[in-house]
Design a protein around this motif. Structure first.
Motif, mmCIF file in Angstrom:
data_model
loop_
_atom_site.group_PDB
_atom_site.id
_atom_site.type_symbol
_atom_site.label_atom_id
_atom_site.label_comp_id
_atom_site.label_asym_id
_atom_site.label_seq_id
_atom_site.Cartn_x
_atom_site.Cartn_y
_atom_site.Cartn_z
ATOM 1 N N GLN A 43 -1.208 -6.001 9.352
ATOM 2 C CA GLN A 43 -0.455 -5.501 10.505
ATOM 3 C C GLN A 43 -1.055 -4.237 11.099
ATOM 4 O O GLN A 43 -0.641 -3.786 12.161
ATOM 5 C CB GLN A 43 0.999 -5.224 10.106
ATOM 6 N N LEU A 44 -2.048 -3.658 10.427
ATOM 7 C CA LEU A 44 -2.652 -2.431 10.934
ATOM 8 C C LEU A 44 -3.460 -2.710 12.196
ATOM 9 O O LEU A 44 -4.102 -3.749 12.322
ATOM 10 C CB LEU A 44 -3.571 -1.804 9.878
ATOM 11 N N THR A 45 -3.438 -1.758 13.127
ATOM 12 C CA THR A 45 -4.221 -1.852 14.351
ATOM 13 C C THR A 45 -5.696 -1.986 14.015
ATOM 14 O O THR A 45 -6.409 -2.781 14.607
ATOM 15 C CB THR A 45 -3.984 -0.603 15.232
ATOM 16 N N ALA A 46 -6.160 -1.191 13.072
ATOM 17 C CA ALA A 46 -7.547 -1.263 12.612
ATOM 18 C C ALA A 46 -7.616 -2.275 11.475
ATOM 19 O O ALA A 46 -6.639 -2.505 10.771
ATOM 20 C CB ALA A 46 -8.011 0.105 12.120
ATOM 21 N N GLY A 47 -8.747 -2.876 11.287
ATOM 22 C CA GLY A 47 -8.907 -3.804 10.177
ATOM 23 C C GLY A 47 -8.788 -3.069 8.852
ATOM 24 O O GLY A 47 -8.937 -1.857 8.773
ATOM 25 N N ALA A 48 -8.521 -3.811 7.802
ATOM 26 C CA ALA A 48 -8.376 -3.208 6.475
ATOM 27 C C ALA A 48 -8.987 -4.127 5.440
ATOM 28 O O ALA A 48 -8.952 -5.346 5.583
ATOM 29 C CB ALA A 48 -6.898 -2.972 6.168
ATOM 30 N N GLU A 49 -9.546 -3.519 4.423
ATOM 31 C CA GLU A 49 -10.042 -4.273 3.285
ATOM 32 C C GLU A 49 -9.717 -3.472 2.029
ATOM 33 O O GLU A 49 -9.626 -2.252 2.067
ATOM 34 C CB GLU A 49 -11.544 -4.532 3.387
ATOM 35 N N THR A 50 -9.531 -4.162 0.924
ATOM 36 C CA THR A 50 -9.236 -3.508 -0.337
ATOM 37 C C THR A 50 -10.553 -3.215 -1.049
ATOM 38 O O THR A 50 -11.352 -4.122 -1.264
ATOM 39 C CB THR A 50 -8.340 -4.406 -1.221
ATOM 40 N N LEU A 51 -10.769 -1.953 -1.380
ATOM 41 C CA LEU A 51 -12.002 -1.570 -2.071
ATOM 42 C C LEU A 51 -11.870 -1.736 -3.578
ATOM 43 O O LEU A 51 -12.820 -2.045 -4.255
ATOM 44 C CB LEU A 51 -12.396 -0.134 -1.716
ATOM 45 N N GLY A 52 -10.695 -1.489 -4.117
ATOM 46 C CA GLY A 52 -10.421 -1.726 -5.529
ATOM 47 C C GLY A 52 -11.343 -1.006 -6.498
ATOM 48 O O GLY A 52 -11.774 -1.598 -7.476
ATOM 49 N N SER A 53 -11.629 0.253 -6.245
ATOM 50 C CA SER A 53 -12.507 1.015 -7.129
ATOM 51 C C SER A 53 -11.727 2.167 -7.763
ATOM 52 O O SER A 53 -11.448 3.164 -7.103
ATOM 53 C CB SER A 53 -13.697 1.573 -6.341
ATOM 54 N N PRO A 54 -11.403 2.050 -9.057
ATOM 55 C CA PRO A 54 -10.695 3.157 -9.718
ATOM 56 C C PRO A 54 -11.503 4.454 -9.683
ATOM 57 O O PRO A 54 -10.934 5.532 -9.563
ATOM 58 C CB PRO A 54 -10.520 2.665 -11.158
ATOM 59 N N GLU A 55 -12.828 4.352 -9.760
ATOM 60 C CA GLU A 55 -13.669 5.552 -9.724
ATOM 61 C C GLU A 55 -13.569 6.244 -8.369
ATOM 62 O O GLU A 55 -13.519 7.472 -8.293
ATOM 63 C CB GLU A 55 -15.142 5.194 -10.010
ATOM 64 N N LEU A 56 -13.552 5.459 -7.300
ATOM 65 C CA LEU A 56 -13.427 6.018 -5.956
ATOM 66 C C LEU A 56 -12.074 6.710 -5.797
ATOM 67 O O LEU A 56 -11.987 7.821 -5.277
ATOM 68 C CB LEU A 56 -13.601 4.921 -4.908
ATOM 69 N N GLY A 57 -11.003 6.070 -6.276
ATOM 70 C CA GLY A 57 -9.682 6.682 -6.226
ATOM 71 C C GLY A 57 -9.618 7.984 -7.001
ATOM 72 O O GLY A 57 -9.062 8.973 -6.536
ATOM 73 N N ALA A 58 -10.226 8.001 -8.186
ATOM 74 C CA ALA A 58 -10.231 9.216 -9.006
ATOM 75 C C ALA A 58 -10.993 10.335 -8.302
ATOM 76 O O ALA A 58 -10.554 11.497 -8.311
ATOM 77 C CB ALA A 58 -10.846 8.935 -10.375
ATOM 78 N N ALA A 59 -12.120 10.008 -7.680
ATOM 79 C CA ALA A 59 -12.903 11.027 -6.965
ATOM 80 C C ALA A 59 -12.100 11.602 -5.805
ATOM 81 O O ALA A 59 -12.069 12.823 -5.602
ATOM 82 C CB ALA A 59 -14.217 10.427 -6.469
ATOM 83 N N ILE A 60 -11.426 10.741 -5.062
ATOM 84 C CA ILE A 60 -10.629 11.205 -3.921
ATOM 85 C C ILE A 60 -9.501 12.108 -4.406
ATOM 86 O O ILE A 60 -9.218 13.143 -3.819
ATOM 87 C CB ILE A 60 -10.101 10.009 -3.109
ATOM 88 N N VAL A 171 0.837 4.796 8.636
ATOM 89 C CA VAL A 171 -0.625 4.794 8.767
ATOM 90 C C VAL A 171 -1.022 4.248 10.138
ATOM 91 O O VAL A 171 -1.888 4.816 10.812
ATOM 92 C CB VAL A 171 -1.278 3.981 7.626
ATOM 93 N N ASP A 172 -0.381 3.177 10.562
ATOM 94 C CA ASP A 172 -0.725 2.592 11.859
ATOM 95 C C ASP A 172 -0.407 3.561 13.000
ATOM 96 O O ASP A 172 -1.194 3.689 13.946
ATOM 97 C CB ASP A 172 0.000 1.263 12.057
ATOM 98 N N ARG A 173 0.718 4.246 12.922
ATOM 99 C CA ARG A 173 1.058 5.231 13.956
ATOM 100 C C ARG A 173 0.019 6.361 13.973
ATOM 101 O O ARG A 173 -0.352 6.854 15.031
ATOM 102 C CB ARG A 173 2.472 5.781 13.749
ATOM 103 N N PHE A 174 -0.472 6.750 12.794
ATOM 104 C CA PHE A 174 -1.511 7.781 12.745
ATOM 105 C C PHE A 174 -2.792 7.275 13.408
ATOM 106 O O PHE A 174 -3.415 7.995 14.191
ATOM 107 C CB PHE A 174 -1.787 8.194 11.294
ATOM 108 N N ILE A 175 -3.183 6.048 13.080
ATOM 109 C CA ILE A 175 -4.387 5.472 13.664
ATOM 110 C C ILE A 175 -4.289 5.428 15.193
ATOM 111 O O ILE A 175 -5.244 5.730 15.901
ATOM 112 C CB ILE A 175 -4.630 4.045 13.105
#
Length: 182
Positions: A43-60, A171-175
């Motif tokens: 439903q997001l205006t911009a496309g979305a994909e799931t990255l699924g990286s626990p390491e990326l989440g931890a870094a963020i 998120v969509d309103r922010f985009i």
């Protein structure tokens, strides 16, 4: 045994009994929230994909914004900080869910560009669109978790869906550079 030790021992016993009672639900907040959230990304205006990286989440979460993938414009990091039940005066046991989401810019290395917070509890939301409750989730005693397990799981999934819908809308309103609903 000193009075302080008695109180600590009593609280530990109560936590243990609550933890045991909650096993009757056989419910994973993370799995349930992901199951209702992922289909909504379409439903997001911009496309979305799931990255699924626990390491990326931890870094963020550690505010390390180097080596972010540049194949996407932004990353939405969603974290459940707590989920479960807690003893509440006058109602028995009340639900709790705390979710935060951070939108991180990957194109211009701007770091976190938006924060979103959501709570589930038993208090009156007083018009707050990011606070959710349901009287159907209140449990008067420990046996209620076993006796009402199916209904509680269904209602938790319903409330989690409402949280996920609000998150995707925010998120969509922010985009789209629209103000958040207050």
């Amino acid at each position: 045994m000193a009075i302080g030790q008695v109180i600590v021992a009593h609280k530990a016993a109560n936590r243990s009994q609550l933890a045991q009672a909650l096993t009757a639900l056989d419910f994973s907040a993370g799995e349930a929230f992901s199951a209702v959230l992922e289909p909504l990304f379409g439903q997001l205006t911009a496309g979305a994909e799931t990255l699924g990286s626990p390491e990326l989440g931890a870094a963020i979460r550690d505010d390390i914004f180097t080596n972010l993938p540049t194949s996407v414009d932004a990353i939405l990091d969603i974290q459940i900080h707590g989920a479960g039940y807690y003893p509440a005066k006058k109602v028995g046991y009340a639900p709790a869910l705390s979710v935060t989401a951070r939108l991180v810019d990957t194109k211009f290395a701007a770091g976190v560009i938006a924060d979103f917070d959501y709570e589930v509890g038993h208090d009156d939301p007083e018009g707050d669109p990011r606070y959710f409750n349901s009287p159907l989730l209140l449990v008067s005693d420990l046996a209620g978790f076993r006796d009402r397990a199916t209904a509680l799981k269904q209602e938790m999934t319903s409330v989690y869906l409402r949280v996920a819908q609000q998150l995707v809308e925010d998120v969509d309103r922010f985009i789209r550079k629209l103000p958040r609903r207050e």
